[in-house]
Scaffold this active site. Sequence first.
Site, mmCIF file in Angstrom:
data_model
loop_
_atom_site.group_PDB
_atom_site.id
_atom_site.type_symbol
_atom_site.label_atom_id
_atom_site.label_comp_id
_atom_site.label_asym_id
_atom_site.label_seq_id
_atom_site.Cartn_x
_atom_site.Cartn_y
_atom_site.Cartn_z
ATOM 1 N N ASP A 96 0.851 -1.174 0.000
ATOM 2 C CA ASP A 96 0.000 0.000 0.000
ATOM 3 C C ASP A 96 0.897 1.238 0.000
ATOM 4 O OD1 ASP A 96 -2.204 1.671 0.515
ATOM 5 O OD2 ASP A 96 -3.112 0.172 1.823
ATOM 6 N N ASP A 203 -2.961 4.628 -2.367
ATOM 7 C CA ASP A 203 -3.918 5.276 -1.468
ATOM 8 C C ASP A 203 -4.383 6.625 -2.045
ATOM 9 O OD1 ASP A 203 -5.003 5.225 1.327
ATOM 10 O OD2 ASP A 203 -3.861 7.091 1.485
ATOM 11 N N GLU A 253 -7.004 3.689 -5.258
ATOM 12 C CA GLU A 253 -8.181 4.059 -4.469
ATOM 13 C C GLU A 253 -8.639 5.430 -4.937
ATOM 14 O OE1 GLU A 253 -9.597 4.703 0.137
ATOM 15 O OE2 GLU A 253 -7.739 5.581 -0.568
ATOM 16 N N HIS A 327 -10.634 -1.777 5.363
ATOM 17 C CA HIS A 327 -10.372 -1.265 6.711
ATOM 18 C C HIS A 327 -11.053 0.076 6.970
ATOM 19 C CE1 HIS A 327 -7.715 0.653 3.944
ATOM 20 N NE2 HIS A 327 -7.451 1.584 4.843
ATOM 21 N N ASP A 328 -11.723 0.636 5.979
ATOM 22 C CA ASP A 328 -12.431 1.908 6.172
ATOM 23 C C ASP A 328 -13.943 1.717 6.203
ATOM 24 O OD1 ASP A 328 -10.020 3.341 6.008
ATOM 25 O OD2 ASP A 328 -10.179 3.527 3.829
HETATM 26 C C1 GLC Z 1 -7.381 5.973 2.482
HETATM 27 C C2 GLC Z 1 -7.164 4.884 3.487
HETATM 28 C C3 GLC Z 1 -7.596 5.381 4.818
HETATM 29 C C4 GLC Z 1 -6.763 6.582 5.180
HETATM 30 C C5 GLC Z 1 -6.805 7.648 4.092
HETATM 31 C C6 GLC Z 1 -5.716 8.657 4.265
HETATM 32 O O1 GLC Z 1 -8.713 6.307 2.323
HETATM 33 O O2 GLC Z 1 -7.816 3.728 3.078
HETATM 34 O O3 GLC Z 1 -7.520 4.394 5.809
HETATM 35 O O4 GLC Z 1 -7.219 7.147 6.369
HETATM 36 O O5 GLC Z 1 -6.624 7.104 2.811
HETATM 37 O O6 GLC Z 1 -4.468 8.101 3.966
#
Ligand code: GLC
Length: 554
Positions: A96, A203, A253, A327-328
Amino acid sequence: MTDFRNKVVYQIYPKSFKDSDGDGVGDLRGIIEKLDYLAELGVDYLWITPFFLSPQKDNGYDVADYTAIDPRFGSMEDFEELVSAAGKRGLKIMLDMVLCHTSDQHLWFQKALEGDETYRRYYILRDGRNKKDPEDPGEPPTNWQCAFGGSAWQWEPRQGKWYLHLHDVSQPDLDWTNPRVREELAGVVRFWKERGVAGFRFDVINLISKPERFEDDTEGLGRRLFADGPHVHEYLRELVASAGLEGMVTVGEMASTDLENCLLYTRPEAHELSMVFNFHHLKVDYRDGDKWALMEPDIMELKRLFAAWQTGMAEGGGWNALFWCNHDQPRIVSRFGDEKTYRKESAKMLAACIHLMRGTPYIYQGEEIGMTNPGYTSIDQYRDVESLNHYQILLDKGKTEGEALEILSVRSRDNGRTPMQWSEEPHGGFSEAEPWIPVAANFAEVNVASDMREKDSIFSFYRELIRIRKEMPIVAEGGIRFLEEENPDVLAYERRWNNESLIVLCNFRRQYARLIKGCVSDYEKDGYRKRIGNYQGTGAGLRPYEVIVYHKVG
Ligand code: GLC
């Protein structure tokens, strides 16, 4: 080109996966202990969320050193052993990369704060508005809000400037217009590639290119101005070329994105990414788009979104990452299923629903045994910065403590971050010590050992779905068409490839549901054979949370 269409990715949140050294925090050696379990499931890639050196303000998404492993997770030797032990079992590692921002503890930011001009140019520092004199901070440069609540700007007295942080105040955004920043970040990706990493998840990567002009968002909180920004595609192509990512499996993402951009990100000729995560289907239970306002999921809207994205990506030659959990996100059985009466049925229906769509499926740790939200009842049980901030925001808006806790118990990211439930032993077999976050109270019933003891386990259902993808090219290669579009209860689609057809019928309700088309068993009269389902036999309609998958050749 690595084929990612017939692959399945398993996401590991190391902090909560398996603790090998008894400190209550999961670690890399814990992952090594569980590789046989993952190989048995049949997945291909393990995406491991950040374990780099970090003050853990945002659980590792605040990176203080991109090429050092945080000692709480292990050492570089542990990581090398993990890559090699995984490889022996046919499992590849995906890392990641958090390249949109660093931690404020990163050396670059520390140097920027000391006034080093080179590093000041790594971040986004701006003057305040309406300053009365040079010492006066004035007001934040724009009205943009950060993802975790409050302004996206923080005043930095030593530099006399405001810095931009689209996430926590401890996560300053990097300035991607600076070529040196882009080179440094490509170097980070190369560093891990050289250590045997086979793929990457990027990310919030569609937030790297900020608008040319920084101005107030008159219609919202700023997001639409900085998502899919002006140079994002160009920066991604440059990263792919300079880090040597061509042919690797990559997933971006994408926050608040759209179909048009996702086609540009993923069409093979674009040389950007293999696939993308988008989140539109996970907002169908947000009242008026507000995550912190509860609503029952709007299944018609869910169906509409899947149909639009699935057919749109297919027609334009793009590729989706398929997922419910990460995880979110809260746990999907607690959200779109029924965590009490139909936990097993709904877990399986939800799994088949996305695994057989067009795209690459992701399984988030614990999803394969139907883990639920923990149902926390006290603010002391929460750890996540977003949850703690929003608890206060909800109270400030006049909610009672009880109301705010109710909202968190449904929406908090911590719902997906509780320790993996391995067995009925103390702490769910995750650790010998008190875990860093409380284990869900149902661990004695919901755990890997008890699920695997059952003949029709959720685990074996996932395994079968993965096997189907490997054995039947129609799943990876076929086209897609949605059926029963007016049906308020049933999400249904057909995959077609050569002379084959696969029909997937999913009942999203706790009640018996009928098809508009007629009887479910009519498919059998048309020569279809049931390939997989979560109930015995078939009937006229679909039982609560039933899924039936039919297949026909010719
Ligand atoms: C992404 C991650 C999340 C994090 C955010 C900032 O959305 O999945 O867990 O808080 O980015 O890095």
